[in-house]
Design a protein around this motif. Structure first.
Motif, PDB file in Angstrom:
ATOM      1  N   ARG A 161       0.825  -1.216   0.000  1.00 22.44           N
ATOM      2  CA  ARG A 161       0.000   0.000   0.000  1.00 22.44           C
ATOM      3  C   ARG A 161       0.856   1.263   0.000  1.00 22.44           C
ATOM      4  NH1 ARG A 161      -3.725  -1.161   5.129  1.00 22.44           N
ATOM      5  NH2 ARG A 161      -1.639  -1.564   5.914  1.00 22.44           N
ATOM      6  N   VAL A 162       2.160   1.116   0.316  1.00 23.72           N
ATOM      7  CA  VAL A 162       3.060   2.285   0.334  1.00 23.72           C
ATOM      8  C   VAL A 162       4.003   2.217  -0.866  1.00 23.72           C
ATOM      9  CG1 VAL A 162       2.968   2.750   2.810  1.00 23.72           C
ATOM     10  CG2 VAL A 162       4.589   1.073   1.949  1.00 23.72           C
ATOM     11  N   ASP A 163       4.589   3.360  -1.209  1.00 23.45           N
ATOM     12  CA  ASP A 163       5.342   3.448  -2.472  1.00 23.45           C
ATOM     13  C   ASP A 163       6.830   3.142  -2.319  1.00 23.45           C
ATOM     14  OD1 ASP A 163       5.909   5.697  -1.005  1.00 23.45           O
ATOM     15  OD2 ASP A 163       5.838   7.087  -2.702  1.00 23.45           O
ATOM     16  N   GLY A 164       7.185   2.358  -1.297  1.00 22.38           N
ATOM     17  CA  GLY A 164       8.584   1.987  -1.122  1.00 22.38           C
ATOM     18  C   GLY A 164       8.928   1.769   0.337  1.00 22.38           C
ATOM     19  N   ILE A 165      10.230   1.751   0.616  1.00 19.61           N
ATOM     20  CA  ILE A 165      10.719   1.537   1.980  1.00 19.61           C
ATOM     21  C   ILE A 165      11.125   2.883   2.571  1.00 19.61           C
ATOM     22  CG2 ILE A 165      12.472   0.383   3.388  1.00 19.61           C
ATOM     23  CD1 ILE A 165      12.688  -1.687   1.077  1.00 19.61           C
ATOM     24  N   TYR A 166      10.682   3.129   3.796  1.00 21.51           N
ATOM     25  CA  TYR A 166      10.972   4.388   4.488  1.00 21.51           C
ATOM     26  C   TYR A 166      11.786   4.131   5.753  1.00 21.51           C
ATOM     27  CZ  TYR A 166       7.588   6.950   1.587  1.00 21.51           C
ATOM     28  OH  TYR A 166       6.941   7.548   0.547  1.00 21.51           O
ATOM     29  N   THR A 167      12.361   5.202   6.281  1.00  8.25           N
ATOM     30  CA  THR A 167      13.134   5.107   7.533  1.00  8.25           C
ATOM     31  C   THR A 167      12.236   4.708   8.702  1.00  8.25           C
ATOM     32  OG1 THR A 167      12.835   7.494   7.760  1.00  8.25           O
ATOM     33  CG2 THR A 167      14.944   6.740   6.867  1.00  8.25           C
ATOM     34  N   ALA A 168      10.940   5.031   8.582  1.00  7.58           N
ATOM     35  CA  ALA A 168       9.944   4.640   9.593  1.00  7.58           C
ATOM     36  C   ALA A 168       8.614   4.467   8.858  1.00  7.58           C
ATOM     37  CB  ALA A 168       9.834   5.712  10.679  1.00  7.58           C
ATOM     38  N   GLU A 186      21.789  -3.248   5.066  1.00  4.07           N
ATOM     39  CA  GLU A 186      21.259  -2.038   5.716  1.00  4.07           C
ATOM     40  C   GLU A 186      19.839  -2.266   6.230  1.00  4.07           C
ATOM     41  OE1 GLU A 186      21.098   2.787   4.965  1.00  4.07           O
ATOM     42  OE2 GLU A 186      21.806   1.483   3.349  1.00  4.07           O
ATOM     43  N   VAL A 187      19.040  -2.993   5.454  1.00  5.39           N
ATOM     44  CA  VAL A 187      17.686  -3.350   5.906  1.00  5.39           C
ATOM     45  C   VAL A 187      17.770  -4.098   7.241  1.00  5.39           C
ATOM     46  CG1 VAL A 187      15.704  -4.869   5.438  1.00  5.39           C
ATOM     47  CG2 VAL A 187      16.584  -3.389   3.635  1.00  5.39           C
ATOM     48  N   LEU A 188      18.700  -5.067   7.296  1.00  7.23           N
ATOM     49  CA  LEU A 188      18.851  -5.887   8.508  1.00  7.23           C
ATOM     50  C   LEU A 188      19.397  -5.071   9.671  1.00  7.23           C
ATOM     51  CD1 LEU A 188      20.273  -9.075   6.749  1.00  7.23           C
ATOM     52  CD2 LEU A 188      18.016  -8.877   7.814  1.00  7.23           C
ATOM     53  N   SER A 189      20.427  -4.243   9.419  1.00  6.95           N
ATOM     54  CA  SER A 189      21.043  -3.485  10.520  1.00  6.95           C
ATOM     55  C   SER A 189      20.113  -2.401  11.062  1.00  6.95           C
ATOM     56  CB  SER A 189      22.374  -2.866  10.073  1.00  6.95           C
ATOM     57  OG  SER A 189      22.151  -1.902   9.062  1.00  6.95           O
ATOM     58  N   ARG A 190      19.283  -1.833  10.197  1.00  6.95           N
ATOM     59  CA  ARG A 190      18.332  -0.803  10.636  1.00  6.95           C
ATOM     60  C   ARG A 190      17.065  -1.410  11.224  1.00  6.95           C
ATOM     61  NH1 ARG A 190      18.041   4.525   8.302  1.00  6.95           N
ATOM     62  NH2 ARG A 190      19.925   5.113   7.173  1.00  6.95           N
ATOM     63  N   GLY A 191      16.899  -2.728  11.024  1.00 12.93           N
ATOM     64  CA  GLY A 191      15.689  -3.387  11.525  1.00 12.93           C
ATOM     65  C   GLY A 191      14.430  -2.939  10.801  1.00 12.93           C
ATOM     66  N   LYS A 193      11.157  -3.060   8.540  1.00 10.17           N
ATOM     67  CA  LYS A 193      10.160  -4.117   8.370  1.00 10.17           C
ATOM     68  C   LYS A 193       9.764  -4.254   6.900  1.00 10.17           C
ATOM     69  CE  LYS A 193       9.492  -5.049  12.837  1.00 10.17           C
ATOM     70  NZ  LYS A 193      10.833  -4.693  13.289  1.00 10.17           N
ATOM     71  N   VAL A 194      10.720  -4.624   6.065  1.00  9.04           N
ATOM     72  CA  VAL A 194      10.424  -4.837   4.649  1.00  9.04           C
ATOM     73  C   VAL A 194       9.695  -6.173   4.508  1.00  9.04           C
ATOM     74  CG1 VAL A 194      11.418  -5.067   2.338  1.00  9.04           C
ATOM     75  CG2 VAL A 194      12.527  -3.592   4.029  1.00  9.04           C
ATOM     76  N   MET A 195      10.337  -7.202   5.041  1.00 12.17           N
ATOM     77  CA  MET A 195       9.771  -8.556   5.095  1.00 12.17           C
ATOM     78  C   MET A 195      10.281  -9.133   6.413  1.00 12.17           C
ATOM     79  SD  MET A 195      10.172 -10.100   1.255  1.00 12.17           S
ATOM     80  CE  MET A 195      11.928 -10.371   1.319  1.00 12.17           C
ATOM     81  N   ASP A 196       9.852 -10.332   6.744  1.00 17.32           N
ATOM     82  CA  ASP A 196      10.402 -10.904   7.967  1.00 17.32           C
ATOM     83  C   ASP A 196      11.861 -11.306   7.727  1.00 17.32           C
ATOM     84  OD1 ASP A 196      10.578 -13.998   7.546  1.00 17.32           O
ATOM     85  OD2 ASP A 196       8.630 -13.436   6.744  1.00 17.32           O
ATOM     86  N   LEU A 197      12.554 -11.532   8.822  1.00 17.46           N
ATOM     87  CA  LEU A 197      13.997 -11.781   8.811  1.00 17.46           C
ATOM     88  C   LEU A 197      14.382 -12.961   7.921  1.00 17.46           C
ATOM     89  CD1 LEU A 197      16.156 -10.241  10.336  1.00 17.46           C
ATOM     90  CD2 LEU A 197      16.106 -11.989  12.117  1.00 17.46           C
ATOM     91  N   GLY A 231       9.256   3.121  -6.415  1.00 18.77           N
ATOM     92  CA  GLY A 231       9.445   2.180  -5.321  1.00 18.77           C
ATOM     93  C   GLY A 231      10.878   2.192  -4.806  1.00 18.77           C
ATOM     94  N   THR A 232      11.263   1.110  -4.128  1.00 17.99           N
ATOM     95  CA  THR A 232      12.603   0.986  -3.555  1.00 17.99           C
ATOM     96  C   THR A 232      13.205  -0.351  -3.990  1.00 17.99           C
ATOM     97  OG1 THR A 232      11.924   2.222  -1.580  1.00 17.99           O
ATOM     98  CG2 THR A 232      13.939   0.902  -1.400  1.00 17.99           C
ATOM     99  N   LEU A 233      14.442  -0.298  -4.476  1.00 16.67           N
ATOM    100  CA  LEU A 233      15.168  -1.496  -4.879  1.00 16.67           C
ATOM    101  C   LEU A 233      16.028  -1.982  -3.705  1.00 16.67           C
ATOM    102  CD1 LEU A 233      16.338  -3.550  -6.973  1.00 16.67           C
ATOM    103  CD2 LEU A 233      18.027  -1.782  -7.554  1.00 16.67           C
ATOM    104  N   VAL A 234      15.881  -3.263  -3.349  1.00 16.67           N
ATOM    105  CA  VAL A 234      16.731  -3.861  -2.305  1.00 16.67           C
ATOM    106  C   VAL A 234      17.657  -4.868  -3.001  1.00 16.67           C
ATOM    107  CG1 VAL A 234      16.766  -4.987  -0.049  1.00 16.67           C
ATOM    108  CG2 VAL A 234      14.713  -3.755  -0.766  1.00 16.67           C
ATOM    109  N   HIS A 235      18.955  -4.748  -2.719  1.00 22.34           N
ATOM    110  CA  HIS A 235      19.915  -5.602  -3.421  1.00 22.34           C
ATOM    111  C   HIS A 235      21.149  -5.829  -2.542  1.00 22.34           C
ATOM    112  CE1 HIS A 235      22.515  -2.087  -4.231  1.00 22.34           C
ATOM    113  NE2 HIS A 235      21.366  -1.437  -4.284  1.00 22.34           N
ATOM    114  N   ASN A 236      22.051  -6.679  -2.982  1.00 22.78           N
ATOM    115  CA  ASN A 236      23.301  -6.938  -2.252  1.00 22.78           C
ATOM    116  C   ASN A 236      24.299  -5.800  -2.474  1.00 22.78           C
ATOM    117  OD1 ASN A 236      23.088  -9.273  -0.710  1.00 22.78           O
ATOM    118  ND2 ASN A 236      23.187 -10.563  -2.528  1.00 22.78           N
TER     119      ASN A 236
END
Length: 236
Positions: A161-168, A186-191, A193-197, A231-236
């Motif tokens: 429902r949101v247009d990407g990943i935000y800091t909060a 960075e997703v993991l270190s910042r915790g 909630k993109v998806m579960d761990l 949106g937001t791209l998550v990658h290695n």
């Protein structure tokens, strides 16, 4: 031109509620089917995983006294209901669709295997993979990561429902800022909630990029497919 040959599209069950408080909004379902048809006609091979939160959520069920395993099994069945609804909506638009289930339940759906899914996609069918992983204690996020890796998708598209990943959470915090791209680490270190761990770690280890985007705006799926920067791209 489509940027991706084969995708795994993850849809949330909650999104299917549309304007309703519970269940499936037929208008939203038709909008999703129209967006999927649009990219299917460009020759993109499509695998889909849908959540079941609009009907039943295993984890919240266990908080209300359900046995966790039975609660998760109820959640898996909820994803099957959503998958049947989406396949019906796709067929109504003239797109061939097939539901595969992680738990045996013929004739509702065929039992999932990687090779069956790939064969169907190569035969121009949209494949909807339901019932999560077939195991309790796993979310549909993990199910979609697993299926995306198995079917050798180029990317996982997570429609939300949101247009990407935000800091909060932007719905709660007006100061939240959006990432155009971010690494798994960075997703993991910042915790965040993109998806579960489990799901995030699986995508990281198997190098499956994720694009998180707003699926509820018509035309956005097409924009992602042709490579527009939304949106937001998550990658290695």
């Amino acid at each position: 031109m489509a940027k991706f040959k084969r995708i795994l599209l993850k849809l949330s069950g909650e999104s299917l509620m549309g304007e309703k408080q519970y269940g499936i909004d037929e208008k939203r379902l038709a909008e999703y089917a129209a967006q999927i048809k649009e990219i299917h006609e460009q020759g993109v091979q499509i695998g889909i995983v849908i959540g079941g939160g609009n009907i039943f959520r295993g984890l919240s069920g266990s908080n209300k006294g359900f046995d966790r395993v039975k609660g998760d099994q109820m959640g898996m069945l909820a994803t099957v209901i959503n998958s049947l609804a989406l396949s019906s909506a796709l067929v109504a638009t003239g797109v061939k669709a097939r539901v595969l289930t992680a738990i045996r339940m013929e004739p509702i759906g065929e039992f999932y295997s990687k090779w069956k899914a790939i064969e169907c996609m190569e035969n121009d069918e949209v494949v909807i993979m339901s019932a999560g992983t077939g195991n309790p204690f796993f979310t549909t996020d993990t199910g979609s990561s697993l299926r995306g890796i198995e079917i050798e998708a180029d990317v996982m598209l997570k429609g939300t429902r949101v247009d990407g990943i935000y800091t909060a959470d932007p719905e709660k915090d007006p100061t939240a800022t959006k990432f155009d791209e971010i690494t798994y680490d960075e997703v993991l270190s910042r915790g965040l909630k993109v998806m579960d761990l489990t799901a995030t770690c699986m995508c990281k280890e198997n190098n499956l990029p994720i694009i998180v985007f707003d699926m509820d705006t018509a035309g956005n799926l097409q924009k992602v497919i042709i490579g527009e920067k939304i949106g937001t791209l998550v990658h290695n």
